[in-house]
Enzyme design. Structure first.
Site, PDB file in Angstrom:
ATOM      1  N   HIS A  38     -41.296  75.288  21.501  1.00 42.55           N
ATOM      2  CA  HIS A  38     -41.981  76.072  21.823  1.00 42.55           C
ATOM      3  C   HIS A  38     -42.541  76.308  23.178  1.00 42.55           C
ATOM      4  O   HIS A  38     -41.766  75.879  23.934  1.00 42.55           O
ATOM      5  CB  HIS A  38     -43.998  75.665  21.734  1.00 42.55           C
ATOM      6  CG  HIS A  38     -44.814  76.579  22.142  1.00 42.55           C
ATOM      7  ND1 HIS A  38     -45.210  77.959  21.024  1.00 42.55           N
ATOM      8  CD2 HIS A  38     -46.097  76.668  22.254  1.00 42.55           C
ATOM      9  CE1 HIS A  38     -45.858  78.385  21.564  1.00 42.55           C
ATOM     10  NE2 HIS A  38     -46.990  77.845  22.480  1.00 42.55           N
ATOM     11  N   CYS A  74     -42.956  82.495  20.100  1.00 42.88           N
ATOM     12  CA  CYS A  74     -43.111  82.503  20.828  1.00 42.88           C
ATOM     13  C   CYS A  74     -41.660  82.462  22.191  1.00 42.88           C
ATOM     14  O   CYS A  74     -42.805  82.426  23.836  1.00 42.88           O
ATOM     15  CB  CYS A  74     -43.389  80.704  21.712  1.00 42.88           C
ATOM     16  SG  CYS A  74     -41.721  79.537  20.918  1.00 42.88           S
ATOM     17  N   ASN A 101     -50.299  80.082  27.995  1.00 44.38           N
ATOM     18  CA  ASN A 101     -49.299  79.943  26.428  1.00 44.38           C
ATOM     19  C   ASN A 101     -49.606  81.451  26.145  1.00 44.38           C
ATOM     20  O   ASN A 101     -50.617  82.536  26.552  1.00 44.38           O
ATOM     21  CB  ASN A 101     -50.572  78.953  25.388  1.00 44.38           C
ATOM     22  CG  ASN A 101     -49.969  78.773  24.778  1.00 44.38           C
ATOM     23  OD1 ASN A 101     -48.638  78.616  23.665  1.00 44.38           O
ATOM     24  ND2 ASN A 101     -50.816  77.776  23.537  1.00 44.38           N
ATOM     25  N   GLN A 151     -49.345  85.753  19.900  1.00 45.10           N
ATOM     26  CA  GLN A 151     -48.614  86.054  19.039  1.00 45.10           C
ATOM     27  C   GLN A 151     -48.827  85.776  17.741  1.00 45.10           C
ATOM     28  O   GLN A 151     -47.358  86.413  17.026  1.00 45.10           O
ATOM     29  CB  GLN A 151     -47.224  84.408  19.196  1.00 45.10           C
ATOM     30  CG  GLN A 151     -47.171  82.956  18.916  1.00 45.10           C
ATOM     31  CD  GLN A 151     -45.801  82.048  19.461  1.00 45.10           C
ATOM     32  OE1 GLN A 151     -46.547  81.688  20.557  1.00 45.10           O
ATOM     33  NE2 GLN A 151     -45.751  82.096  18.318  1.00 45.10           N
TER      34      GLN A 151
END
Ligand code: NAG
Length: 343
Positions: A286, A149, A307, A143
Protein backbone atom coordinates in the site's frame (compact mmCIF):
# COMPACT_ATOMS: atom_id res chain seq x y z
CA UNK A 1 -50.74 -3.94 50.23
CA UNK A 2 -50.04 -7.63 50.04
CA UNK A 3 -50.69 -7.83 46.30
CA UNK A 4 -48.46 -4.80 45.70
CA UNK A 5 -45.60 -6.48 47.57
CA UNK A 6 -46.12 -9.67 45.63
CA UNK A 7 -46.06 -7.75 42.33
CA UNK A 8 -42.90 -5.93 43.31
CA UNK A 9 -41.24 -9.15 44.36
CA UNK A 10 -42.25 -10.81 41.12
CA UNK A 11 -40.82 -7.95 39.07
CA UNK A 12 -37.62 -8.14 41.05
CA UNK A 13 -37.32 -11.87 40.44
CA UNK A 14 -37.98 -11.48 36.73
CA UNK A 15 -35.37 -8.70 36.46
CA UNK A 16 -32.76 -10.67 38.33
CA UNK A 17 -33.45 -13.65 36.12
CA UNK A 18 -33.17 -11.55 32.96
CA UNK A 19 -29.92 -9.97 34.12
CA UNK A 20 -28.57 -13.37 35.03
CA UNK A 21 -29.46 -14.72 31.62
CA UNK A 22 -27.75 -11.82 29.86
CA UNK A 23 -24.67 -12.09 32.01
CA UNK A 24 -24.36 -15.80 31.34
CA UNK A 25 -24.11 -15.27 27.59
CA UNK A 26 -21.17 -13.79 25.78
CA UNK A 27 -22.69 -10.88 23.89
CA UNK A 28 -20.07 -11.06 21.12
CA UNK A 29 -21.10 -14.64 20.40
CA UNK A 30 -24.76 -13.88 20.29
CA UNK A 31 -25.93 -14.61 16.76
CA UNK A 32 -28.94 -12.36 17.03
CA UNK A 33 -26.95 -9.39 18.29
CA UNK A 34 -24.22 -9.76 15.69
CA UNK A 35 -26.85 -10.02 12.94
CA UNK A 36 -28.43 -6.80 14.20
CA UNK A 37 -25.04 -5.11 14.27
CA UNK A 38 -24.39 -6.32 10.74
CA UNK A 39 -27.72 -4.79 9.62
CA UNK A 40 -26.78 -1.47 11.25
CA UNK A 41 -23.35 -1.61 9.67
CA UNK A 42 -24.88 -2.37 6.22
CA UNK A 43 -27.13 0.68 6.56
CA UNK A 44 -24.24 2.90 7.66
CA UNK A 45 -21.99 1.87 4.77
CA UNK A 46 -24.77 1.43 2.21
CA UNK A 47 -23.90 -2.21 1.65
CA UNK A 48 -26.32 -4.37 -0.37
CA UNK A 49 -25.81 -8.07 -1.06
CA UNK A 50 -26.90 -9.97 -4.14
CA UNK A 51 -28.74 -12.74 -2.29
CA UNK A 52 -29.42 -14.37 1.06
CA UNK A 53 -26.48 -16.76 0.75
CA UNK A 54 -24.06 -13.92 0.11
CA UNK A 55 -25.47 -12.01 3.06
CA UNK A 56 -25.04 -15.05 5.31
CA UNK A 57 -21.44 -15.47 4.14
CA UNK A 58 -20.70 -11.76 4.73
CA UNK A 59 -22.26 -11.98 8.18
CA UNK A 60 -19.80 -14.75 9.11
CA UNK A 61 -16.85 -12.65 7.90
CA UNK A 62 -18.24 -9.59 9.73
CA UNK A 63 -18.56 -11.64 12.91
CA UNK A 64 -14.96 -12.85 12.71
CA UNK A 65 -13.65 -9.33 12.02
CA UNK A 66 -15.72 -7.82 14.85
CA UNK A 67 -14.37 -10.53 17.16
CA UNK A 68 -10.80 -9.55 16.25
CA UNK A 69 -11.52 -5.83 16.58
CA UNK A 70 -13.18 -6.23 19.98
CA UNK A 71 -10.40 -8.46 21.31
CA UNK A 72 -7.80 -5.84 20.32
CA UNK A 73 -9.87 -2.98 21.72
CA UNK A 74 -10.29 -4.87 25.02
CA UNK A 75 -6.51 -4.84 25.46
CA UNK A 76 -4.42 -2.02 26.85
CA UNK A 77 -3.19 -0.29 23.69
CA UNK A 78 -2.28 3.20 22.53
CA UNK A 79 -4.70 2.80 19.59
CA UNK A 80 -8.13 1.41 18.84
CA UNK A 81 -9.82 -0.28 15.91
CA UNK A 82 -13.27 0.03 14.33
CA UNK A 83 -15.54 -2.17 12.22
CA UNK A 84 -15.16 0.21 9.27
CA UNK A 85 -16.08 -0.12 5.59
CA UNK A 86 -13.81 -3.19 5.26
CA UNK A 87 -15.48 -5.22 8.04
CA UNK A 88 -17.31 -7.70 5.78
CA UNK A 89 -14.36 -8.83 3.69
CA UNK A 90 -11.62 -11.31 4.56
CA UNK A 91 -7.97 -10.42 4.82
CA UNK A 92 -7.23 -12.22 1.53
CA UNK A 93 -10.05 -10.44 -0.27
CA UNK A 94 -8.86 -7.13 1.15
CA UNK A 95 -5.29 -7.73 0.03
CA UNK A 96 -6.48 -8.70 -3.45
CA UNK A 97 -8.75 -5.68 -3.71
CA UNK A 98 -6.50 -3.00 -2.29
CA UNK A 99 -3.07 -4.35 -3.11
CA UNK A 100 -1.79 -1.49 -5.19
CA UNK A 101 1.87 -1.17 -4.40
CA UNK A 102 3.99 -3.47 -6.54
CA UNK A 103 7.32 -4.28 -4.97
CA UNK A 104 9.27 -5.56 -7.98
CA UNK A 105 12.29 -3.45 -8.82
CA UNK A 106 13.54 -5.45 -11.80
CA UNK A 107 12.40 -3.74 -14.96
CA UNK A 108 11.46 -0.62 -13.06
CA UNK A 109 12.02 2.46 -15.14
CA UNK A 110 12.66 4.52 -12.02
CA UNK A 111 16.08 6.09 -11.65
CA UNK A 112 16.12 7.98 -8.38
CA UNK A 113 19.12 10.22 -7.72
CA UNK A 114 20.87 10.98 -4.38
CA UNK A 115 19.47 11.94 -0.98
CA UNK A 116 19.59 15.73 -0.66
CA UNK A 117 18.85 15.79 3.07
CA UNK A 118 21.81 13.54 3.98
CA UNK A 119 23.75 16.29 5.71
CA UNK A 120 20.86 17.80 7.65
CA UNK A 121 21.57 17.51 11.37
CA UNK A 122 18.88 15.53 13.17
CA UNK A 123 19.35 17.86 16.17
CA UNK A 124 18.25 20.81 14.05
CA UNK A 125 14.90 19.26 13.13
CA UNK A 126 11.70 20.54 14.76
CA UNK A 127 10.20 18.28 17.45
CA UNK A 128 7.03 18.04 15.40
CA UNK A 129 5.92 18.77 11.85
CA UNK A 130 2.40 18.83 10.41
CA UNK A 131 2.26 19.73 6.74
CA UNK A 132 -1.53 20.16 7.01
CA UNK A 133 -0.93 23.20 9.22
CA UNK A 134 1.35 24.59 6.49
CA UNK A 135 -1.37 24.18 3.88
CA UNK A 136 0.60 21.56 1.95
CA UNK A 137 -1.95 18.73 2.20
CA UNK A 138 -5.16 18.54 0.15
CA UNK A 139 -8.31 17.01 1.69
CA UNK A 140 -8.21 13.22 2.09
CA UNK A 141 -9.28 11.40 -1.07
CA UNK A 142 -10.85 7.97 -1.56
CA UNK A 143 -9.40 5.44 -4.02
CA UNK A 144 -12.52 3.26 -3.76
CA UNK A 145 -12.23 -0.24 -5.21
CA UNK A 146 -9.30 0.61 -7.49
CA UNK A 147 -5.85 -0.65 -6.41
CA UNK A 148 -4.12 2.59 -7.37
CA UNK A 149 -2.88 3.69 -3.95
CA UNK A 150 0.45 4.32 -5.72
CA UNK A 151 -1.17 7.18 -7.69
CA UNK A 152 -2.64 8.75 -4.53
CA UNK A 153 0.69 8.46 -2.70
CA UNK A 154 2.54 10.01 -5.65
CA UNK A 155 0.07 12.86 -5.96
CA UNK A 156 0.07 13.57 -2.20
CA UNK A 157 3.84 14.04 -2.03
CA UNK A 158 3.81 16.01 -5.29
CA UNK A 159 1.06 18.33 -4.00
CA UNK A 160 3.33 18.82 -0.99
CA UNK A 161 6.51 19.79 -2.87
CA UNK A 162 4.51 22.03 -5.22
CA UNK A 163 3.16 23.93 -2.20
CA UNK A 164 6.60 24.06 -0.54
CA UNK A 165 8.30 25.32 -3.70
CA UNK A 166 5.62 27.59 -5.22
CA UNK A 167 3.38 28.48 -2.29
CA UNK A 168 0.35 27.08 -4.14
CA UNK A 169 -1.67 24.08 -3.03
CA UNK A 170 -3.15 22.46 -6.13
CA UNK A 171 -5.15 19.23 -6.02
CA UNK A 172 -3.63 17.07 -8.77
CA UNK A 173 -4.93 14.19 -10.87
CA UNK A 174 -4.56 10.55 -9.82
CA UNK A 175 -6.68 9.50 -12.79
CA UNK A 176 -4.10 10.86 -15.21
CA UNK A 177 -1.56 8.47 -13.67
CA UNK A 178 -4.04 5.58 -13.71
CA UNK A 179 -4.93 6.14 -17.38
CA UNK A 180 -1.70 7.44 -18.88
CA UNK A 181 1.22 6.00 -16.86
CA UNK A 182 0.74 2.55 -18.34
CA UNK A 183 3.92 2.24 -20.42
CA UNK A 184 5.90 -0.14 -18.25
CA UNK A 185 5.50 -1.19 -14.64
CA UNK A 186 2.48 0.75 -13.51
CA UNK A 187 -0.86 -0.92 -14.13
CA UNK A 188 -3.58 1.48 -13.11
CA UNK A 189 -5.98 -0.20 -10.70
CA UNK A 190 -3.74 -3.29 -10.91
CA UNK A 191 -0.97 -1.58 -8.94
CA UNK A 192 2.18 0.43 -9.42
CA UNK A 193 5.16 2.14 -7.84
CA UNK A 194 5.50 5.75 -6.75
CA UNK A 195 9.00 6.10 -8.24
CA UNK A 196 7.71 4.97 -11.63
CA UNK A 197 4.94 7.53 -11.38
CA UNK A 198 7.42 10.30 -10.53
CA UNK A 199 9.40 9.25 -13.60
CA UNK A 200 6.26 9.47 -15.73
CA UNK A 201 5.44 12.93 -14.37
CA UNK A 202 8.97 14.20 -15.07
CA UNK A 203 8.80 12.90 -18.65
CA UNK A 204 5.26 14.25 -19.14
CA UNK A 205 6.30 17.71 -17.99
CA UNK A 206 3.90 17.65 -15.03
CA UNK A 207 0.34 16.74 -14.08
CA UNK A 208 -3.15 18.06 -14.68
CA UNK A 209 -5.47 19.16 -11.86
CA UNK A 210 -7.92 16.88 -10.09
CA UNK A 211 -10.74 19.13 -11.30
CA UNK A 212 -9.77 18.90 -14.98
CA UNK A 213 -8.94 15.17 -14.96
CA UNK A 214 -11.20 13.84 -12.17
CA UNK A 215 -11.00 10.47 -10.46
CA UNK A 216 -13.30 7.72 -11.71
CA UNK A 217 -12.08 4.81 -9.58
CA UNK A 218 -11.54 2.59 -12.63
CA UNK A 219 -9.00 2.05 -15.40
CA UNK A 220 -9.62 4.24 -18.42
CA UNK A 221 -8.13 5.38 -21.69
CA UNK A 222 -5.58 8.16 -21.44
CA UNK A 223 -7.10 11.51 -22.37
CA UNK A 224 -4.16 12.98 -24.28
CA UNK A 225 -5.69 16.47 -24.42
CA UNK A 226 -5.89 16.58 -20.64
CA UNK A 227 -2.56 14.83 -20.27
CA UNK A 228 -0.95 17.87 -21.88
CA UNK A 229 -2.68 20.28 -19.47
CA UNK A 230 0.13 20.95 -17.00
CA UNK A 231 -0.93 22.46 -13.67
CA UNK A 232 2.26 21.65 -11.75
CA UNK A 233 5.57 19.94 -12.38
CA UNK A 234 8.51 18.28 -10.64
CA UNK A 235 12.17 18.06 -11.68
CA UNK A 236 12.95 14.59 -10.37
CA UNK A 237 12.67 12.33 -7.36
CA UNK A 238 14.91 10.75 -4.75
CA UNK A 239 14.78 7.69 -2.48
CA UNK A 240 15.23 8.08 1.26
CA UNK A 241 17.89 5.58 2.46
CA UNK A 242 15.99 2.36 3.30
CA UNK A 243 15.30 1.26 6.86
CA UNK A 244 16.47 4.51 8.39
CA UNK A 245 13.83 6.47 10.29
CA UNK A 246 16.31 9.28 11.07
CA UNK A 247 16.77 9.90 7.33
CA UNK A 248 13.02 9.72 6.85
CA UNK A 249 12.59 12.37 9.55
CA UNK A 250 15.03 14.67 7.74
CA UNK A 251 13.02 14.30 4.55
CA UNK A 252 9.57 14.69 6.15
CA UNK A 253 10.76 17.82 7.97
CA UNK A 254 11.39 19.31 4.52
CA UNK A 255 8.38 18.00 2.55
CA UNK A 256 5.64 15.33 2.47
CA UNK A 257 7.13 11.96 1.49
CA UNK A 258 5.63 8.94 -0.29
CA UNK A 259 5.95 5.73 1.75
CA UNK A 260 4.92 2.11 1.28
CA UNK A 261 3.32 0.16 4.14
CA UNK A 262 1.66 -3.15 4.90
CA UNK A 263 -1.85 -1.81 4.51
CA UNK A 264 -3.28 -5.35 4.42
CA UNK A 265 -2.41 -5.94 8.07
CA UNK A 266 -5.65 -6.08 10.09
CA UNK A 267 -4.29 -3.51 12.54
CA UNK A 268 -3.81 -1.05 9.70
CA UNK A 269 -7.03 -1.98 7.91
CA UNK A 270 -9.29 -1.49 10.94
CA UNK A 271 -7.35 1.40 12.55
CA UNK A 272 -9.59 4.09 14.00
CA UNK A 273 -7.45 6.27 16.27
CA UNK A 274 -4.46 6.72 18.55
CA UNK A 275 -0.87 5.80 17.72
CA UNK A 276 -0.62 2.37 16.09
CA UNK A 277 2.06 0.33 17.89
CA UNK A 278 2.90 -3.35 18.09
CA UNK A 279 3.17 -6.18 15.58
CA UNK A 280 2.17 -4.82 12.17
CA UNK A 281 3.46 -6.69 9.11
CA UNK A 282 6.04 -5.52 6.58
CA UNK A 283 4.50 -7.01 3.42
CA UNK A 284 4.47 -3.76 1.46
CA UNK A 285 1.23 -3.55 -0.52
CA UNK A 286 0.00 0.00 0.00
CA UNK A 287 1.25 3.47 -0.89
CA UNK A 288 0.50 6.45 1.38
CA UNK A 289 2.21 9.71 2.32
CA UNK A 290 4.04 10.78 5.48
CA UNK A 291 2.88 14.37 6.06
CA UNK A 292 4.42 15.01 9.46
CA UNK A 293 5.62 13.58 12.74
CA UNK A 294 5.25 14.35 16.40
CA UNK A 295 5.01 13.10 19.97
CA UNK A 296 1.71 12.08 21.57
CA UNK A 297 0.66 13.26 25.03
CA UNK A 298 1.98 10.06 26.62
CA UNK A 299 5.39 10.47 24.97
CA UNK A 300 4.83 8.01 22.10
CA UNK A 301 6.58 9.24 18.95
CA UNK A 302 4.59 8.93 15.74
CA UNK A 303 4.50 9.54 12.01
CA UNK A 304 1.47 11.39 10.65
CA UNK A 305 0.34 9.60 7.50
CA UNK A 306 -2.25 10.55 4.89
CA UNK A 307 -4.23 7.60 3.52
CA UNK A 308 -6.61 7.38 0.53
CA UNK A 309 -9.50 5.41 2.05
CA UNK A 310 -11.81 8.38 2.64
CA UNK A 311 -12.34 10.47 5.78
CA UNK A 312 -14.41 7.98 7.77
CA UNK A 313 -11.36 5.70 8.03
CA UNK A 314 -8.87 6.35 10.86
CA UNK A 315 -8.43 9.85 12.24
CA UNK A 316 -10.38 11.72 9.55
CA UNK A 317 -8.52 9.73 6.91
CA UNK A 318 -5.10 9.95 8.58
CA UNK A 319 -3.20 7.41 10.68
CA UNK A 320 -0.51 7.90 13.28
CA UNK A 321 2.09 5.13 13.19
CA UNK A 322 4.68 4.67 15.92
CA UNK A 323 8.03 6.31 15.06
CA UNK A 324 11.58 5.15 15.84
CA UNK A 325 10.64 1.54 16.58
CA UNK A 326 13.15 -1.25 17.26
CA UNK A 327 12.53 -2.91 13.88
CA UNK A 328 14.57 -0.96 11.31
CA UNK A 329 11.81 -1.51 8.71
CA UNK A 330 9.65 0.82 10.76
CA UNK A 331 6.02 0.37 11.81
CA UNK A 332 4.17 -1.58 9.05
CA UNK A 333 7.38 -1.34 6.95
CA UNK A 334 7.09 2.43 6.50
CA UNK A 335 10.87 2.99 6.45
CA UNK A 336 11.56 0.40 3.73
CA UNK A 337 10.76 2.33 0.51
CA UNK A 338 10.22 6.06 1.08
CA UNK A 339 10.74 8.51 -1.79
CA UNK A 340 9.86 12.08 -2.69
CA UNK A 341 9.69 14.33 -5.76
CA UNK A 342 12.06 17.27 -6.17
CA UNK A 343 11.21 20.73 -7.42
C1 NAG B 1 27.29 15.96 2.45
O1 NAG B 1 28.56 16.35 2.90
C2 NAG B 1 29.63 15.74 2.20
C3 NAG B 1 30.93 16.17 2.87
O2 NAG B 1 30.99 17.55 2.97
C4 NAG B 1 29.58 16.14 0.73
O3 NAG B 1 30.61 15.49 0.03
C5 NAG B 1 28.24 15.70 0.16
O4 NAG B 1 28.12 16.14 -1.17
C6 NAG B 1 27.10 16.28 0.99
N1 NAG B 1 25.84 15.69 0.52
C7 NAG B 1 24.79 16.43 0.22
C8 NAG B 1 23.59 15.69 -0.26
O5 NAG B 1 24.76 17.65 0.33
Amino acid sequence: MASYSMGFLFALVVCTFALGALGARDLADDDWLIAARHEQWMARYGRVYSDVAEKARRLEVFKANVGFIESVNAGNHKFWLEANQFADITKDEFRAMHKGYKMQVIGSKARATGFRYANVSIDDLPASVDWRANGAVTPVKDQGQCGCCWAFSTVASMEGIVKVSTGKLISLSEQELVDCDVGMQNKGCGGGLMDNAFEFIVNNGGLDTEADYPYTGADGTCNSNKESNIAASIKGYEDVPANDEASLQKAVAAQPVSIAVDGGDDLFRFYKGGVLTGACGTELDHGVAAVGYGVAGDGTKYWLVKNSWGTSWGEDGFIRLERDVADEAGMCGLAMKPSYPTA
